[in-house]
Design a protein around this motif. Structure first.
Motif, PDB file in Angstrom:
ATOM      1  N   ALA A 125      31.559 -57.211  33.075  1.00 50.57           N
ATOM      2  CA  ALA A 125      32.555 -56.202  33.106  1.00 50.57           C
ATOM      3  C   ALA A 125      32.045 -54.864  32.316  1.00 50.57           C
ATOM      4  CB  ALA A 125      33.841 -56.719  32.290  1.00 50.57           C
ATOM      5  N   ALA A 126      31.400 -54.875  31.379  1.00 54.28           N
ATOM      6  CA  ALA A 126      30.682 -53.767  30.771  1.00 54.28           C
ATOM      7  C   ALA A 126      29.611 -53.171  31.374  1.00 54.28           C
ATOM      8  CB  ALA A 126      30.339 -54.103  29.408  1.00 54.28           C
ATOM      9  N   ASP A 127      29.221 -53.788  32.722  1.00 56.31           N
ATOM     10  CA  ASP A 127      27.771 -53.082  33.184  1.00 56.31           C
ATOM     11  C   ASP A 127      28.312 -52.358  34.374  1.00 56.31           C
ATOM     12  OD1 ASP A 127      24.945 -53.828  33.911  1.00 56.31           O
ATOM     13  OD2 ASP A 127      25.982 -54.012  36.024  1.00 56.31           O
ATOM     14  N   LYS A 128      27.645 -50.856  34.369  1.00 54.46           N
ATOM     15  CA  LYS A 128      28.302 -49.869  35.087  1.00 54.46           C
ATOM     16  C   LYS A 128      27.869 -50.455  36.634  1.00 54.46           C
ATOM     17  CE  LYS A 128      27.926 -44.811  35.156  1.00 54.46           C
ATOM     18  NZ  LYS A 128      26.741 -44.728  36.397  1.00 54.46           N
ATOM     19  N   GLU A 129      26.572 -50.882  36.898  1.00 47.05           N
ATOM     20  CA  GLU A 129      26.071 -51.209  38.322  1.00 47.05           C
ATOM     21  C   GLU A 129      27.200 -52.245  38.683  1.00 47.05           C
ATOM     22  OE1 GLU A 129      21.952 -51.960  40.501  1.00 47.05           O
ATOM     23  OE2 GLU A 129      22.830 -53.314  38.822  1.00 47.05           O
ATOM     24  N   GLY A 130      27.376 -53.277  38.036  1.00 50.16           N
ATOM     25  CA  GLY A 130      28.143 -54.311  38.346  1.00 50.16           C
ATOM     26  C   GLY A 130      29.726 -54.028  38.767  1.00 50.16           C
ATOM     27  N   ASN A 131      30.175 -52.905  37.906  1.00 44.61           N
ATOM     28  CA  ASN A 131      31.352 -52.568  38.094  1.00 44.61           C
ATOM     29  C   ASN A 131      31.670 -51.598  39.421  1.00 44.61           C
ATOM     30  OD1 ASN A 131      33.395 -53.347  36.222  1.00 44.61           O
ATOM     31  ND2 ASN A 131      32.730 -51.923  34.827  1.00 44.61           N
ATOM     32  N   GLU A 132      30.579 -50.861  39.659  1.00 41.50           N
ATOM     33  CA  GLU A 132      30.459 -50.268  40.963  1.00 41.50           C
ATOM     34  C   GLU A 132      30.571 -50.963  42.149  1.00 41.50           C
ATOM     35  OE1 GLU A 132      27.132 -47.371  40.761  1.00 41.50           O
ATOM     36  OE2 GLU A 132      28.152 -46.425  39.378  1.00 41.50           O
ATOM     37  N   THR A 133      29.811 -52.165  42.151  1.00 40.58           N
ATOM     38  CA  THR A 133      29.888 -53.382  43.100  1.00 40.58           C
ATOM     39  C   THR A 133      31.426 -53.821  43.070  1.00 40.58           C
ATOM     40  OG1 THR A 133      27.634 -53.834  42.760  1.00 40.58           O
ATOM     41  CG2 THR A 133      28.721 -55.440  43.935  1.00 40.58           C
ATOM     42  N   ALA A 148      45.124 -48.791  44.711  1.00 37.89           N
ATOM     43  CA  ALA A 148      43.661 -48.282  44.416  1.00 37.89           C
ATOM     44  C   ALA A 148      43.087 -48.262  43.201  1.00 37.89           C
ATOM     45  CB  ALA A 148      43.343 -46.841  44.897  1.00 37.89           C
ATOM     46  N   ASP A 149      44.015 -48.078  41.939  1.00 37.25           N
ATOM     47  CA  ASP A 149      43.916 -47.964  40.565  1.00 37.25           C
ATOM     48  C   ASP A 149      44.065 -49.546  39.957  1.00 37.25           C
ATOM     49  OD1 ASP A 149      46.525 -48.112  41.083  1.00 37.25           O
ATOM     50  OD2 ASP A 149      46.684 -46.059  39.774  1.00 37.25           O
ATOM     51  N   GLY A 150      44.609 -50.240  40.697  1.00 32.58           N
ATOM     52  CA  GLY A 150      44.693 -51.491  40.157  1.00 32.58           C
ATOM     53  C   GLY A 150      46.282 -51.760  39.506  1.00 32.58           C
ATOM     54  N   ARG A 151      46.989 -50.510  39.891  1.00 29.29           N
ATOM     55  CA  ARG A 151      48.281 -50.359  39.047  1.00 29.29           C
ATOM     56  C   ARG A 151      49.555 -51.193  39.475  1.00 29.29           C
ATOM     57  NH1 ARG A 151      48.058 -48.269  34.375  1.00 29.29           N
ATOM     58  NH2 ARG A 151      46.213 -47.244  33.719  1.00 29.29           N
ATOM     59  N   GLY A 152      49.179 -51.773  40.872  1.00 29.22           N
ATOM     60  CA  GLY A 152      50.043 -52.616  41.354  1.00 29.22           C
ATOM     61  C   GLY A 152      51.473 -51.893  42.029  1.00 29.22           C
ATOM     62  N   PRO A 157      51.424 -57.451  40.804  1.00 32.03           N
ATOM     63  CA  PRO A 157      51.118 -57.277  39.671  1.00 32.03           C
ATOM     64  C   PRO A 157      50.201 -56.039  39.160  1.00 32.03           C
ATOM     65  CG  PRO A 157      50.674 -59.387  40.041  1.00 32.03           C
ATOM     66  CD  PRO A 157      51.228 -58.972  41.383  1.00 32.03           C
ATOM     67  N   ASN A 158      50.513 -55.292  37.997  1.00 25.20           N
ATOM     68  CA  ASN A 158      49.426 -54.277  37.608  1.00 25.20           C
ATOM     69  C   ASN A 158      48.291 -55.113  36.913  1.00 25.20           C
ATOM     70  OD1 ASN A 158      48.195 -52.453  36.133  1.00 25.20           O
ATOM     71  ND2 ASN A 158      49.900 -51.653  35.320  1.00 25.20           N
ATOM     72  N   LEU A 159      47.070 -54.923  37.533  1.00 27.18           N
ATOM     73  CA  LEU A 159      45.988 -55.558  36.777  1.00 27.18           C
ATOM     74  C   LEU A 159      45.261 -54.617  35.732  1.00 27.18           C
ATOM     75  CD1 LEU A 159      44.390 -56.883  40.284  1.00 27.18           C
ATOM     76  CD2 LEU A 159      46.092 -57.967  38.527  1.00 27.18           C
ATOM     77  N   ALA A 160      45.704 -53.544  35.461  1.00 27.18           N
ATOM     78  CA  ALA A 160      45.160 -52.491  34.738  1.00 27.18           C
ATOM     79  C   ALA A 160      45.671 -52.715  33.302  1.00 27.18           C
ATOM     80  CB  ALA A 160      45.009 -51.028  35.300  1.00 27.18           C
ATOM     81  N   ASP A 161      46.807 -53.368  33.024  1.00 25.43           N
ATOM     82  CA  ASP A 161      47.303 -53.511  32.066  1.00 25.43           C
ATOM     83  C   ASP A 161      46.738 -54.887  31.187  1.00 25.43           C
ATOM     84  OD1 ASP A 161      48.638 -55.723  33.094  1.00 25.43           O
ATOM     85  OD2 ASP A 161      50.557 -54.597  33.214  1.00 25.43           O
ATOM     86  N   ASN A 162      47.396 -55.054  30.082  1.00 24.82           N
ATOM     87  CA  ASN A 162      46.866 -56.244  29.314  1.00 24.82           C
ATOM     88  C   ASN A 162      48.025 -57.509  29.272  1.00 24.82           C
ATOM     89  OD1 ASN A 162      44.358 -57.254  28.578  1.00 24.82           O
ATOM     90  ND2 ASN A 162      44.896 -57.051  26.434  1.00 24.82           N
ATOM     91  N   ASP A 163      49.023 -57.441  30.365  1.00 24.46           N
ATOM     92  CA  ASP A 163      49.808 -58.318  30.314  1.00 24.46           C
ATOM     93  C   ASP A 163      49.510 -59.078  31.834  1.00 24.46           C
ATOM     94  OD1 ASP A 163      52.853 -59.151  29.956  1.00 24.46           O
ATOM     95  OD2 ASP A 163      52.873 -58.423  32.053  1.00 24.46           O
ATOM     96  N   LEU A 293      38.732 -57.502  34.647  1.00 27.25           N
ATOM     97  CA  LEU A 293      38.707 -57.550  33.332  1.00 27.25           C
ATOM     98  C   LEU A 293      38.281 -56.075  32.988  1.00 27.25           C
ATOM     99  CD1 LEU A 293      36.411 -60.522  32.080  1.00 27.25           C
ATOM    100  CD2 LEU A 293      38.657 -60.140  31.382  1.00 27.25           C
ATOM    101  N   SER A 294      37.277 -55.310  33.624  1.00 24.99           N
ATOM    102  CA  SER A 294      37.032 -54.126  33.155  1.00 24.99           C
ATOM    103  C   SER A 294      38.224 -53.211  33.284  1.00 24.99           C
ATOM    104  CB  SER A 294      35.978 -53.486  34.017  1.00 24.99           C
ATOM    105  OG  SER A 294      36.217 -53.011  35.190  1.00 24.99           O
ATOM    106  N   LEU A 295      39.318 -53.516  34.360  1.00 25.33           N
ATOM    107  CA  LEU A 295      40.357 -52.605  34.465  1.00 25.33           C
ATOM    108  C   LEU A 295      41.246 -52.720  33.449  1.00 25.33           C
ATOM    109  CD1 LEU A 295      41.393 -53.190  38.234  1.00 25.33           C
ATOM    110  CD2 LEU A 295      40.200 -51.273  37.417  1.00 25.33           C
ATOM    111  N   GLY A 296      41.529 -54.014  32.929  1.00 25.40           N
ATOM    112  CA  GLY A 296      42.469 -54.227  31.620  1.00 25.40           C
ATOM    113  C   GLY A 296      41.952 -53.736  30.408  1.00 25.40           C
ATOM    114  N   ALA A 297      40.297 -53.761  30.203  1.00 21.02           N
ATOM    115  CA  ALA A 297      39.892 -53.519  29.025  1.00 21.02           C
ATOM    116  C   ALA A 297      40.200 -51.960  28.366  1.00 21.02           C
ATOM    117  CB  ALA A 297      38.231 -53.367  29.129  1.00 21.02           C
ATOM    118  N   GLY A 298      40.723 -51.343  29.070  1.00 17.30           N
ATOM    119  CA  GLY A 298      40.958 -50.080  28.427  1.00 17.30           C
ATOM    120  C   GLY A 298      42.453 -50.003  27.776  1.00 17.30           C
ATOM    121  N   SER A 299      43.108 -51.078  28.042  1.00 20.19           N
ATOM    122  CA  SER A 299      44.444 -50.969  27.715  1.00 20.19           C
ATOM    123  C   SER A 299      44.771 -51.659  26.404  1.00 20.19           C
ATOM    124  CB  SER A 299      45.452 -51.208  28.590  1.00 20.19           C
ATOM    125  OG  SER A 299      45.255 -52.434  29.094  1.00 20.19           O
ATOM    126  N   LYS A 300      43.843 -52.588  25.977  1.00 20.61           N
ATOM    127  CA  LYS A 300      43.853 -53.318  24.672  1.00 20.61           C
ATOM    128  C   LYS A 300      44.329 -52.910  23.289  1.00 20.61           C
ATOM    129  CE  LYS A 300      41.016 -57.486  25.972  1.00 20.61           C
ATOM    130  NZ  LYS A 300      39.688 -57.583  26.560  1.00 20.61           N
TER     131      LYS A 300
END
Ligand code: HEC
Ligand code: HEC
Length: 300
Positions: A125-133, A148-152, A157-163, A293-300
């Motif tokens: 989830a923290a790997d840049k290249e992996g995230n691009e794939t 497109a942004d995972g916000r549902g 459901p929104n995948l970019a929140d931590n709920d 996981l990387s989408l939700g990580a920003g909102s912890k």
């Protein structure tokens, strides 16, 4: 008998193709012969008493373009399988082409996916290249429902929140994507409009929204007695094993208005997340789970 039928259609197709091409050539040739006797021929149309339309052949360069296409078709018919069952001089065939290309693409991406599979989800989830794939896969397979942004959006459901409805632990996300999920909120119309309104007021009060206090206390009682707490938990904070959402936060799958909540309780909701493991395979699911996981990580 069978052979005879096959041969008939074979020759039928060959003749149809060749006669059509040759007919085009003959038509062109007839059109390019100038009118007889050098006399200016007219189409016979007359406008404004004296205005006549000449019937001249088409310009030479224009005709030649058409001749070239006729010659091209004949050469193409000779080289490629166009005439009935004739294989063409090049022996080209489309059969197996897709499989060949897929295998080639697979071979190219294999080392990359092998590397990803060795990384645990948090690291990936923290790997840049992996995230691009992951993002490329996400935009192909998941965007249409989760945005497109995972916000549902409503019902997705929104995948970019931590709920999380089903849980945000790496293994749970892998399971969600692999096997899919079916969220089932049963209808409760049998409770009657008044009790349902009490429940809706109670649910709204949980996240600090304005509600009728008398109805809130009646609703709280009902919440525990009619079985809501069995799925959403006695504190209404949700139960991942049931996919029952937390009702005390400000995150809504369907909406927070009293009318929407009443609709949810009365009619119930059924919601399906498709299963992907069979279609995408374990490696792609792994990379997608890391991306989620990387989408939700920003909102912890
Ligand atoms: C056809 C629409 C659709 C597509 C396509 C789709 N999903 Fe979902 N997804 C849903 C729905 C609906 C839910 C909620 C299911 C429920 O209510 O239990 C969901 C739930 C989820 C959850 C659980 C969220 C939570 O809060 O626990 C994750 C994670 C998820 N999807 C990831 C993905 C990924 C990754 C993809 C692409 C491979 C994807 N989804 C493609 C409809 C879709
Ligand atoms: C069998 C388990 C179950 C029971 C019983 C149940 N729920 Fe639910 N509830 C769910 C699930 C699962 C969802 C999510 C539905 C989905 O994924 O679309 C849900 C969704 C909801 C929502 C929508 C939340 C949102 O974010 O939009 C509300 C409100 C709600 N329930 C309230 C209640 C109330 C009030 C009761 C009691 C009358 C109740 N539920 C009983 C499982 C249950």
């Amino acid at each position: 008998m069978n052979d005879f039928v096959n041969q008939f259609w074979n020759w039928y197709v060959i003749l149809l193709v060749l006669v059509s091409i040759i007919a085009c050539g003959v038509l062109l040739w007839m059109q390019s012969v100038p009118p007889t006797g050098g006399k200016l021929d007219t189409t016979g149309h007359v406008w404004d008493e004296t205005l006549e339309e000449y019937n001249n052949p088409l310009p030479k360069w224009w005709m030649w373009l058409f001749y070239i296409t006729v010659i091209f078709s004949l050469v193409y018919c000779a080289l490629y399988p166009t005439l009935g069952s004739y294989q063409g001089m090049l022996g080209w065939s489309s059969s197996g082409q897709l499989a060949k290309e897929l295998t080639k693409a697979e071979e190219q991406s294999r080392p990359l996916y092998d590397k990803y599979m060795k990384m645990d989800l948090q690291a990936l989830a923290a790997d840049k290249e992996g995230n691009e794939t992951g993002k490329r896969l996400y935009l192909t397979y998941c965007m249409q429902c989760h945005g497109a942004d995972g916000r549902g959006s409503k019902g997705f459901p929104n995948l970019a929140d931590n709920d999380w409805q089903w849980g945000g632990e790496p293994a749970v996300i892998v399971e969600t994507i692999s096997a899919g999920r079916m969220g089932m909120m049963p209808p409760h119309a049998q409770l009657g409009a008044e009790t349902i309104k009490d429940l809706a007021n109670y649910v709204r009060s949980l996240s600090g929204m304005p509600a009728d206090s008398l109805r809130v206390s009646k609703g709280q009682e009902a919440f525990n007695s009619v079985g809501c707490s069995g799925c959403h938990g006695p504190d209404a904070k949700g139960v991942h094993a049931m996919g029952a959402p937390n009702l005390t936060d400000k995150i809504w799958l369907y909406g927070s208005s009293e009318a929407t909540i009443i609709e949810t309780i009365t009619k119930g909701r059924t919601n399906q997340m498709p299963a992907w493991k069979e279609f995408l395979g374990e490696e792609k699911v792994h990379v997608l789970a890391a991306y989620v996981l990387s989408l939700g990580a920003g909102s912890k």
